[in-house]
Motif scaffolding. Structure first.
Motif, PDB file in Angstrom:
ATOM      1  N   ILE A 160       0.939  -1.169   0.033  1.00 57.49           N
ATOM      2  CA  ILE A 160       0.381  -0.207   0.086  1.00 57.49           C
ATOM      3  C   ILE A 160       1.221   1.332  -0.041  1.00 57.49           C
ATOM      4  CG2 ILE A 160      -1.530   0.948   1.481  1.00 57.49           C
ATOM      5  CD1 ILE A 160      -2.409  -1.808   2.751  1.00 57.49           C
ATOM      6  N   GLY A 161       0.299   1.686  -0.969  1.00 55.75           N
ATOM      7  CA  GLY A 161       1.233   3.637  -1.342  1.00 55.75           C
ATOM      8  C   GLY A 161       0.801   4.240  -2.397  1.00 55.75           C
ATOM      9  N   SER A 162       1.179   5.434  -2.827  1.00 55.35           N
ATOM     10  CA  SER A 162       0.995   6.548  -3.396  1.00 55.35           C
ATOM     11  C   SER A 162       1.448   6.071  -5.000  1.00 55.35           C
ATOM     12  CB  SER A 162       1.373   7.619  -2.977  1.00 55.35           C
ATOM     13  OG  SER A 162       2.681   7.960  -2.683  1.00 55.35           O
ATOM     14  N   ALA A 174       2.876   5.361   4.731  1.00 51.59           N
ATOM     15  CA  ALA A 174       2.833   4.135   3.336  1.00 51.59           C
ATOM     16  C   ALA A 174       4.302   4.086   3.128  1.00 51.59           C
ATOM     17  CB  ALA A 174       2.520   4.926   2.327  1.00 51.59           C
ATOM     18  N   PRO A 175       4.869   3.049   2.609  1.00 53.57           N
ATOM     19  CA  PRO A 175       4.747   2.490   2.332  1.00 53.57           C
ATOM     20  C   PRO A 175       3.453   1.267   3.688  1.00 53.57           C
ATOM     21  CG  PRO A 175       6.504   2.267   1.944  1.00 53.57           C
ATOM     22  CD  PRO A 175       6.880   3.411   2.581  1.00 53.57           C
ATOM     23  N   SER A 176       3.490   0.162   3.240  1.00 54.68           N
ATOM     24  CA  SER A 176       2.608  -0.436   4.052  1.00 54.68           C
ATOM     25  C   SER A 176       2.211  -1.830   3.314  1.00 54.68           C
ATOM     26  CB  SER A 176       1.163  -0.297   4.865  1.00 54.68           C
ATOM     27  OG  SER A 176       1.719   1.094   5.668  1.00 54.68           O
ATOM     28  N   ILE A 221      -7.138   3.260  -0.063  1.00 54.28           N
ATOM     29  CA  ILE A 221      -5.957   2.331   1.194  1.00 54.28           C
ATOM     30  C   ILE A 221      -6.478   4.086   2.286  1.00 54.28           C
ATOM     31  CG2 ILE A 221      -4.248   4.253   2.325  1.00 54.28           C
ATOM     32  CD1 ILE A 221      -2.845   4.574  -1.245  1.00 54.28           C
ATOM     33  N   SER A 245       4.160  -0.180   8.808  1.00 47.69           N
ATOM     34  CA  SER A 245       3.191   0.211   8.259  1.00 47.69           C
ATOM     35  C   SER A 245       4.783   1.689   8.328  1.00 47.69           C
ATOM     36  CB  SER A 245       2.975   0.675   9.331  1.00 47.69           C
ATOM     37  OG  SER A 245       1.480   2.033   9.755  1.00 47.69           O
ATOM     38  N   GLU A 254      -2.739   1.658  -4.413  1.00 49.16           N
ATOM     39  CA  GLU A 254      -2.353   2.948  -5.254  1.00 49.16           C
ATOM     40  C   GLU A 254      -3.395   4.211  -5.056  1.00 49.16           C
ATOM     41  OE1 GLU A 254      -0.096   2.821  -8.988  1.00 49.16           O
ATOM     42  OE2 GLU A 254       1.624   2.748  -7.992  1.00 49.16           O
ATOM     43  N   CYS A 297       7.898   3.262  -2.245  1.00 47.66           N
ATOM     44  CA  CYS A 297       6.277   1.924  -2.270  1.00 47.66           C
ATOM     45  C   CYS A 297       7.182   0.943  -3.058  1.00 47.66           C
ATOM     46  CB  CYS A 297       4.940   2.527  -2.742  1.00 47.66           C
ATOM     47  SG  CYS A 297       4.497   3.542  -1.420  1.00 47.66           S
TER      48      CYS A 297
END
Length: 80
Positions: free
Chosen positions: A6-8, A50-52, A42, A62, A37, A13
């Motif tokens: 999980i992240g942008s 993030a990142p997780s 999220i 996390s 993303e 990420c």
């Protein structure tokens, strides 16, 4: 096993996603690896950093880029 990274979509990420893929291959696990993303998704998952990494609905890492060894230990523990 379902693993979500999980992240942008930042470099960190992407690195975590690549590390998870490597470890899953090395351990010969049957796992679905997803990259999440979308900001709305999220938030729905309840992740604030993030990142997780989320495994089967539980956040296990996390807000950090873990080492390959740390990911391996977590996945080995989950397999037991």
């Amino acid at each position: 096993m379902n693993i979500k990274v999980i992240g942008s979509g930042c470099d960190k990420c992407d690195k975590v996603y690549a590390l998870v893929q490597e470890v899953v291959e090395e351990l010969a696990l049957e796992a679905e690896i997803e990259k999440v993303e979308d900001l709305i998704e999220i938030v729905k998952l309840g992740v604030m950093s993030a990142p997780s990494i989320m495994i089967d609905g539980k956040v296990v890492i996390s807000g950090q880029v873990p080492t390959k060894e740390k990911i391996k230990k977590i996945l080995e523990r989950v397999m037991l």
